[in-house]
Design a protein around this motif. Structure first.
Motif, PDB file in Angstrom:
ATOM      1  N   TRP A  36     -14.434   2.575 -21.515  1.00  0.00           N
ATOM      2  CA  TRP A  36     -14.532   3.510 -22.627  1.00  0.00           C
ATOM      3  C   TRP A  36     -15.983   3.936 -22.813  1.00  0.00           C
ATOM      4  O   TRP A  36     -16.901   3.107 -22.730  1.00  0.00           O
ATOM      5  N   ARG A  38     -18.342   6.854 -25.408  1.00  0.00           N
ATOM      6  CA  ARG A  38     -18.240   7.641 -26.636  1.00  0.00           C
ATOM      7  C   ARG A  38     -19.395   8.611 -26.733  1.00  0.00           C
ATOM      8  O   ARG A  38     -20.464   8.385 -26.183  1.00  0.00           O
ATOM      9  N   VAL A  48     -19.472   2.181 -23.723  1.00  0.00           N
ATOM     10  CA  VAL A  48     -19.000   1.280 -24.780  1.00  0.00           C
ATOM     11  C   VAL A  48     -18.537  -0.044 -24.188  1.00  0.00           C
ATOM     12  O   VAL A  48     -19.025  -1.109 -24.551  1.00  0.00           O
ATOM     13  N   ASP A  89     -20.150   4.108 -35.562  1.00  0.00           N
ATOM     14  CA  ASP A  89     -19.165   4.119 -34.479  1.00  0.00           C
ATOM     15  C   ASP A  89     -18.438   5.464 -34.399  1.00  0.00           C
ATOM     16  O   ASP A  89     -17.662   5.689 -33.472  1.00  0.00           O
ATOM     17  N   TYR A  93     -14.182   9.258 -28.393  1.00  0.00           N
ATOM     18  CA  TYR A  93     -14.084   8.170 -27.424  1.00  0.00           C
ATOM     19  C   TYR A  93     -13.318   8.654 -26.192  1.00  0.00           C
ATOM     20  O   TYR A  93     -12.216   9.215 -26.310  1.00  0.00           O
TER      21      TYR A  93
END
Length: 121
Positions: A36, A38, A48, A89, A93
């Motif tokens: 992943w 982002r 990530v 955050d 994503y």
């Protein structure tokens, strides 16, 4: 043709949890690493978490202890459990996978379309 489709994004409050999933489909012979990334508005895409086919994981320092990556090799799926989410955050994503489409092909990087995660304070 290979497709990666993410799901599970949304808007949550700080301290909440979300689980992202990504399913790979199409001409898949084997999958090496899945992961992943982002990208927040106005920033570069950043790593990530990643997981190898054998289950070895790697995390960005900013998410260690809060995020957990897992995969189901039989279903060609990778998931990201995100706990104790913070406003920083917030990002789109993207799922990423290193996929070989056939025995005569090498591994190639594939990306999903992205799913938005928004964390409000």
């Amino acid at each position: 043709q290979v497709q990666l489709v993410e799901s599970g994004g949304g808007t949550v409050q700080a301290g909440s949890s979300l689980r992202l999933s990504c399913a790979a489909s199409g001409s898949i012979f084997s999958i090496n690493a899945m992961g992943w990334y982002r990208q927040a508005t106005g920033k570069q895409r950043e790593f990530v978490a990643a997981i190898t086919s054998g289950g070895r994981t790697n995390y960005a320092d900013s998410v260690k202890g809060r995020f957990a990556i897992s995969r189901d090799n039989a279903k060609n799926m990778v998931s990201l459990q995100m706990n104790n989410l913070k406003p920083e955050d917030t990002a789109v994503y993207y799922c990423n996978a290193d996929i070989r489409s056939g025995p005569d092909y090498g591994y190639k990087d594939f990306w999903g379309q992205g799913t938005q995660v928004t964390v409000s304070s």
